[in-house]
Write a protein that holds these residues in place. Structure first.
Motif, mmCIF file in Angstrom:
data_model
loop_
_atom_site.group_PDB
_atom_site.id
_atom_site.type_symbol
_atom_site.label_atom_id
_atom_site.label_comp_id
_atom_site.label_asym_id
_atom_site.label_seq_id
_atom_site.Cartn_x
_atom_site.Cartn_y
_atom_site.Cartn_z
ATOM 1 N N THR A 21 0.808 -1.226 0.000
ATOM 2 C CA THR A 21 0.000 0.000 0.000
ATOM 3 C C THR A 21 0.838 1.271 0.000
ATOM 4 O O THR A 21 0.291 2.360 -0.160
ATOM 5 C CB THR A 21 -0.944 0.029 1.221
ATOM 6 N N ASP A 22 2.137 1.158 0.180
ATOM 7 C CA ASP A 22 3.004 2.338 0.235
ATOM 8 C C ASP A 22 4.083 2.208 -0.837
ATOM 9 O O ASP A 22 5.095 1.520 -0.635
ATOM 10 C CB ASP A 22 3.631 2.462 1.620
ATOM 11 N N GLU A 23 3.865 2.859 -1.971
ATOM 12 C CA GLU A 23 4.778 2.733 -3.113
ATOM 13 C C GLU A 23 6.192 3.229 -2.801
ATOM 14 O O GLU A 23 7.172 2.675 -3.282
ATOM 15 C CB GLU A 23 4.217 3.476 -4.328
ATOM 16 N N GLN A 24 6.310 4.271 -1.979
ATOM 17 C CA GLN A 24 7.628 4.807 -1.643
ATOM 18 C C GLN A 24 8.423 3.792 -0.817
ATOM 19 O O GLN A 24 9.585 3.525 -1.109
ATOM 20 C CB GLN A 24 7.491 6.128 -0.892
ATOM 21 N N ASP A 25 7.793 3.214 0.204
ATOM 22 C CA ASP A 25 8.476 2.197 1.001
ATOM 23 C C ASP A 25 8.765 0.949 0.172
ATOM 24 O O ASP A 25 9.798 0.312 0.334
ATOM 25 C CB ASP A 25 7.647 1.833 2.237
ATOM 26 N N PHE A 26 7.840 0.609 -0.727
ATOM 27 C CA PHE A 26 8.073 -0.528 -1.614
ATOM 28 C C PHE A 26 9.316 -0.288 -2.472
ATOM 29 O O PHE A 26 10.161 -1.173 -2.627
ATOM 30 C CB PHE A 26 6.860 -0.801 -2.508
ATOM 31 N N ALA A 27 9.447 0.918 -3.024
ATOM 32 C CA ALA A 27 10.602 1.237 -3.875
ATOM 33 C C ALA A 27 11.908 1.128 -3.080
ATOM 34 O O ALA A 27 12.903 0.595 -3.580
ATOM 35 C CB ALA A 27 10.447 2.633 -4.475
ATOM 36 N N LEU A 28 11.901 1.612 -1.845
ATOM 37 C CA LEU A 28 13.092 1.503 -0.992
ATOM 38 C C LEU A 28 13.405 0.038 -0.677
ATOM 39 O O LEU A 28 14.560 -0.390 -0.714
ATOM 40 C CB LEU A 28 12.891 2.293 0.304
ATOM 41 N N PHE A 29 12.367 -0.725 -0.367
ATOM 42 C CA PHE A 29 12.518 -2.155 -0.074
ATOM 43 C C PHE A 29 13.092 -2.886 -1.284
ATOM 44 O O PHE A 29 14.026 -3.674 -1.167
ATOM 45 C CB PHE A 29 11.153 -2.744 0.313
ATOM 46 N N GLN A 30 12.538 -2.602 -2.458
ATOM 47 C CA GLN A 30 12.981 -3.256 -3.691
ATOM 48 C C GLN A 30 14.446 -2.921 -3.978
ATOM 49 O O GLN A 30 15.232 -3.796 -4.347
ATOM 50 C CB GLN A 30 12.093 -2.821 -4.856
ATOM 51 N N LYS A 31 14.822 -1.674 -3.785
ATOM 52 C CA LYS A 31 16.203 -1.260 -4.040
ATOM 53 C C LYS A 31 17.150 -1.899 -3.026
ATOM 54 O O LYS A 31 18.197 -2.437 -3.392
ATOM 55 C CB LYS A 31 16.306 0.265 -3.967
ATOM 56 N N LYS A 32 16.784 -1.863 -1.749
ATOM 57 C CA LYS A 32 17.632 -2.415 -0.693
ATOM 58 C C LYS A 32 17.879 -3.908 -0.886
ATOM 59 O O LYS A 32 18.976 -4.401 -0.677
ATOM 60 C CB LYS A 32 16.991 -2.169 0.676
ATOM 61 N N HIS A 33 16.843 -4.621 -1.298
ATOM 62 C CA HIS A 33 16.953 -6.076 -1.424
ATOM 63 C C HIS A 33 17.180 -6.544 -2.860
ATOM 64 O O HIS A 33 17.109 -7.740 -3.141
ATOM 65 C CB HIS A 33 15.713 -6.733 -0.807
ATOM 66 N N LYS A 34 17.427 -5.592 -3.756
ATOM 67 C CA LYS A 34 17.781 -5.889 -5.145
ATOM 68 C C LYS A 34 16.767 -6.823 -5.806
ATOM 69 O O LYS A 34 17.118 -7.828 -6.419
ATOM 70 C CB LYS A 34 19.188 -6.456 -5.222
ATOM 71 N N LEU A 35 15.501 -6.448 -5.678
ATOM 72 C CA LEU A 35 14.432 -7.223 -6.290
ATOM 73 C C LEU A 35 14.048 -6.606 -7.621
ATOM 74 O O LEU A 35 13.912 -5.399 -7.728
ATOM 75 C CB LEU A 35 13.203 -7.248 -5.376
ATOM 76 N N ALA A 36 13.852 -7.436 -8.618
ATOM 77 C CA ALA A 36 13.431 -6.957 -9.934
ATOM 78 C C ALA A 36 11.947 -7.270 -10.112
ATOM 79 O O ALA A 36 11.566 -8.213 -10.794
ATOM 80 C CB ALA A 36 14.263 -7.629 -11.027
ATOM 81 N N LEU A 37 11.124 -6.464 -9.445
ATOM 82 C CA LEU A 37 9.680 -6.649 -9.526
ATOM 83 C C LEU A 37 9.072 -5.491 -10.291
ATOM 84 O O LEU A 37 9.532 -4.359 -10.199
ATOM 85 C CB LEU A 37 9.068 -6.714 -8.121
#
Length: 171
Positions: A21-37
Motif C-alpha cells: 500500500t506504500d509505493e515509496q516504502d516498496f521502492a526503498l525495499f525493492q532497491k535495498k533487497h535488489k528485487l526486480a519486480l
C-alpha cells in the motif's frame, strides 16, 4: 519452540501488507533487497521473509527457521545477528570464538554481564548493551531466569520467549 517463528511470520505479513500500500516504502525495499519486480502487486510473502532473514544475519529464510525453531545442530550454530541491535555499534564488548572462554569471563561478574551469541561467536556484554534491546521487565526477568546466558539456554521455552520479545522491540 515455535513462538519466534510465528512472530517472524506475523511481522512479515504486516510488512507485506504495508509495502503493497506504500509505493515509496516498496521502492526503498525493492532497491535495498535488489528485487526486480514490476510493482508492489508482484511482491510476495517469500520476498519479505527472505529480507527478514537477511536483516538478522541469515542467508535464507530456512536457515532462520531452523535456528529459531531449535532444529539446528548446536555444533557451529550460526545465530545470525539478532543479538546485535543497531544501537550497540558504538559499545565496547568482549568477543570470543569459543563459548567456554566467554562463559569464564562472564562468571567473573555474572551480576553485571550477559552472554550472547553472534553468528558463530560469543559476546559478553554490559547493561548499556542490553538497554539497546528496549525489553520489557518481564523479558529481563526471563534473562535472569536463564542466568543471563542466551547461548546455553538455546532451544528452551524461555529462549523462545526472549527472542519473541527481542523481535517485537527491535528498532
Amino acid at each position: 519452540m515455535e513462538l519466534a517463528v510465528n512472530e517472524l511470520k506475523i511481522q512479515a505479513k504486516k510488512r507485506l501488507k504495508h509495502l503493497k500500500t506504500d509505493e515509496q516504502d516498496f521502492a526503498l525495499f525493492q532497491k535495498k533487497h535488489k528485487l526486480a519486480l514490476g510493482g508492489s502487486d508482484e511482491l510476495q510473502l517469500k520476498h519479505v521473509l527472505l529480507s527478514s532473514a537477511r536483516e538478522l544475519g541469515f542467508t535464507s529464510w530456512q536457515q532462520q527457521v531452523n535456528v529459531f525453531s531449535g532444529q539446528s545442530s548446536t555444533e557451529q550454530l550460526d545465530m545470525g545477528t539478532l543479538f546485535y541491535p543497531r544501537g550497540c555499534h558504538g559499545l565496547t564488548n568482549e568477543w570470543f570464538a569459543s563459548y567456554h572462554e566467554a562463559q569464564q569471563v562472564m562468571a567473573q561478574d555474572s551480576e553485571n554481564k550477559w552472554l550472547l551469541p553472534y553468528k558463530t561467536q560469543f559476546m559478553v556484554v554490559t547493561r548499556d548493551y542490553m538497554a539497546a534491546f528496549n525489553l520489557p521487565l518481564e523479558a529481563t526477568n526471563w534473562l535472569d531466569d536463564i542466568k543471563r546466558d542466551m547461548a546455553r539456554s538455546y532451544n528452551t521455552p524461555l529462549w523462545d520467549k526472549i527472542v519473541v520479545s527481542i523481535l517485537r522491540h527491535r528498532q
